[in-house]
Scaffold this active site. Structure first.
Site, short mmCIF file in Angstrom:
data_model
loop_
_atom_site.label_atom_id
_atom_site.label_comp_id
_atom_site.label_asym_id
_atom_site.label_seq_id
_atom_site.Cartn_x
_atom_site.Cartn_y
_atom_site.Cartn_z
N HIS A 39 0.87 -1.18 0.00
CA HIS A 39 0.00 0.00 0.00
C HIS A 39 0.90 1.23 0.00
O HIS A 39 1.67 1.45 0.94
CB HIS A 39 -0.91 0.02 1.22
CG HIS A 39 -1.87 1.17 1.22
ND1 HIS A 39 -3.15 1.09 0.72
CD2 HIS A 39 -1.72 2.46 1.64
CE1 HIS A 39 -3.75 2.26 0.83
NE2 HIS A 39 -2.90 3.11 1.39
N CYS A 40 0.80 2.01 -1.06
CA CYS A 40 1.69 3.16 -1.23
C CYS A 40 1.05 4.40 -0.62
O CYS A 40 0.01 4.87 -1.12
CB CYS A 40 1.97 3.39 -2.72
SG CYS A 40 3.11 4.77 -3.00
N PRO A 41 1.65 4.98 0.43
CA PRO A 41 1.06 6.19 1.03
C PRO A 41 1.18 7.42 0.13
O PRO A 41 0.40 8.35 0.25
CB PRO A 41 1.87 6.36 2.31
CG PRO A 41 3.18 5.68 2.04
CD PRO A 41 2.86 4.53 1.14
#
Length: 357
Positions: free
Chosen positions: A166-168
């Protein structure tokens, strides 16, 4: 007056954010996308005003100096499009089930006097991938056995196929349906940093060839070039490192999740088909359509009957369903009133106030 029927995105059980009537799906941390856009647009705008604009007459043949400005603007738009495509599409969310898989239900052992049995599921199954067994786990939240390489994202609250991370910075899960665009975004950002750094250094060189004979004098005349070079150098450590790391992952057909979790296990990579085939699969293969139609109307689902009813468990242990009673009983001269209630296909008999012999 009947209420309008809900659409899928309006009753979505995950933590995603929807825009434009369910046409775009983002993660719950979509606000971080604005920070990423600012980190791209702000330095490019700075570059266009303080560097590229002063180079527009340096290449007089065909006014080639204007190409520096045009390339910077067009390429930045391309990078932003990749960013929005990565963040605003379904990453490969696995549909949830409305009830647990019936074929895998069994009960704890119990006698007739015990409480109803508890539902039990095998938490791990084995499937064959490329001729080798791979374990898949049961997801308590989505009530499905996750496909191989699938994982449940605790931020978006969804199971995602070929889950990478999950890429912030993107505000979205990176999975099967948007990994290609994520890689293109990261690698294109790397090239943009190199371009801005190189043109800024070229502008310093032109200043040194003119009225500013030393590097120090040229930098004092154009501090914006120095700031851009420092910014791009630092950014290259980030986006350039990501580009190199994901190039390695693609060449070996791994995900970030697999690389960090199974690095020390020493297990063979059953998905590795060779460098060229791995790149073909990730970068050039056709992307499968989404398994969700977010704008479709919700269809009424037929609820499965309760599987842990005490009456049914008891009946199965005895050996058959209860006998159906259809005759009138004459007890103490009064006619017994029979009320029939359907309970999972059986008939319960409620007796009146007489004595039953």
């Amino acid at each position: 007056m009947t209420q309008p029927q809900q659409r899928v995105y309006q009753a979505w059980k995950g933590d995603n954010r929807f825009f434009f009537g369910g046409r775009l799906i983002f993660g719950p941390d979509v606000k971080s996308l604005g920070v990423s856009v600012a980190l791209v647009v702000a330095p490019v705008a700075f570059f266009c005003v303080f560097v590229a604009w002063h180079l527009r007459h340096r290449f007089r043949a065909y006014d080639a100096g204007y190409a520096i400005l045009v390339v910077a603007v067009v390429y930045t738009i391309y990078v932003l499009l990749l960013l929005f495509v990565t963040a605003g599409r379904d990453p490969g969310i696995v549909p949830r089930a409305s009830h647990p898989p019936e074929e895998d239900i069994h009960y704890d052992d119990l006698s007739l006097t015990d409480t109803p049995g508890r539902l039990q599921f095998p938490r791990v199954k084995e499937v064959i991938v490329n001729g080798m067994p791979v374990k898949v786990k049961y997801c308590e939240t989505c009530m499905v056995y996750r496909p191989p390489r699938c994982s449940h994202c605790s931020i978006c609250n969804n199971c995602v196929e070929r889950f990478d991370h999950h890429c912030p910075w993107v505000g979205q899960c990176i999975g099967k349906r948007n990994y290609r665009y994520f890689f293109l975004f990261v690698s294109s950002s790397t090239l943009l940093c190199i371009y801005v750094f190189a043109i800024s250094a070229l502008y310093i060189k032109f200043l040194m060839d003119g009225d500013y004979s030393t590097v120090w004098k040229a930098l004092k005349h154009s501090p914006a070039s120095l700031a851009l070079m420092i910014y791009c150098f630092i950014s290259l450590w980030f986006v350039g490192g990501l580009t190199g790391f994901h190039t390695y992952l693609i060449s070996t057909n791994q995900t970030t999740y697999e690389n960090f979790r199974y690095r020390s296990d020493g297990r063979p990579n059953v998905y590795d088909q060779g460098c060229l085939s791995n790149f073909q699969e990730v970068v050039f293969a056709k992307i499968q359509p989404s398994k969700h139609k977010f704008r479709a109307h919700i269809q009424e689902e037929v609820q499965a009957p309760p599987a842990n009813s005490a009456g049914e468990v008891e009946e199965e242990r005895v050996g058959g369903p209860r006998a159906k009673v259809g005759d009138d009983l004459d007890i103490d001269g009064d006619l017994l009133n029979i009320s029939q209630r359907h309970k999972h296909g059986d008939i319960d008999i409620e007796m009146g106030g007489g004595d039953a012999n």
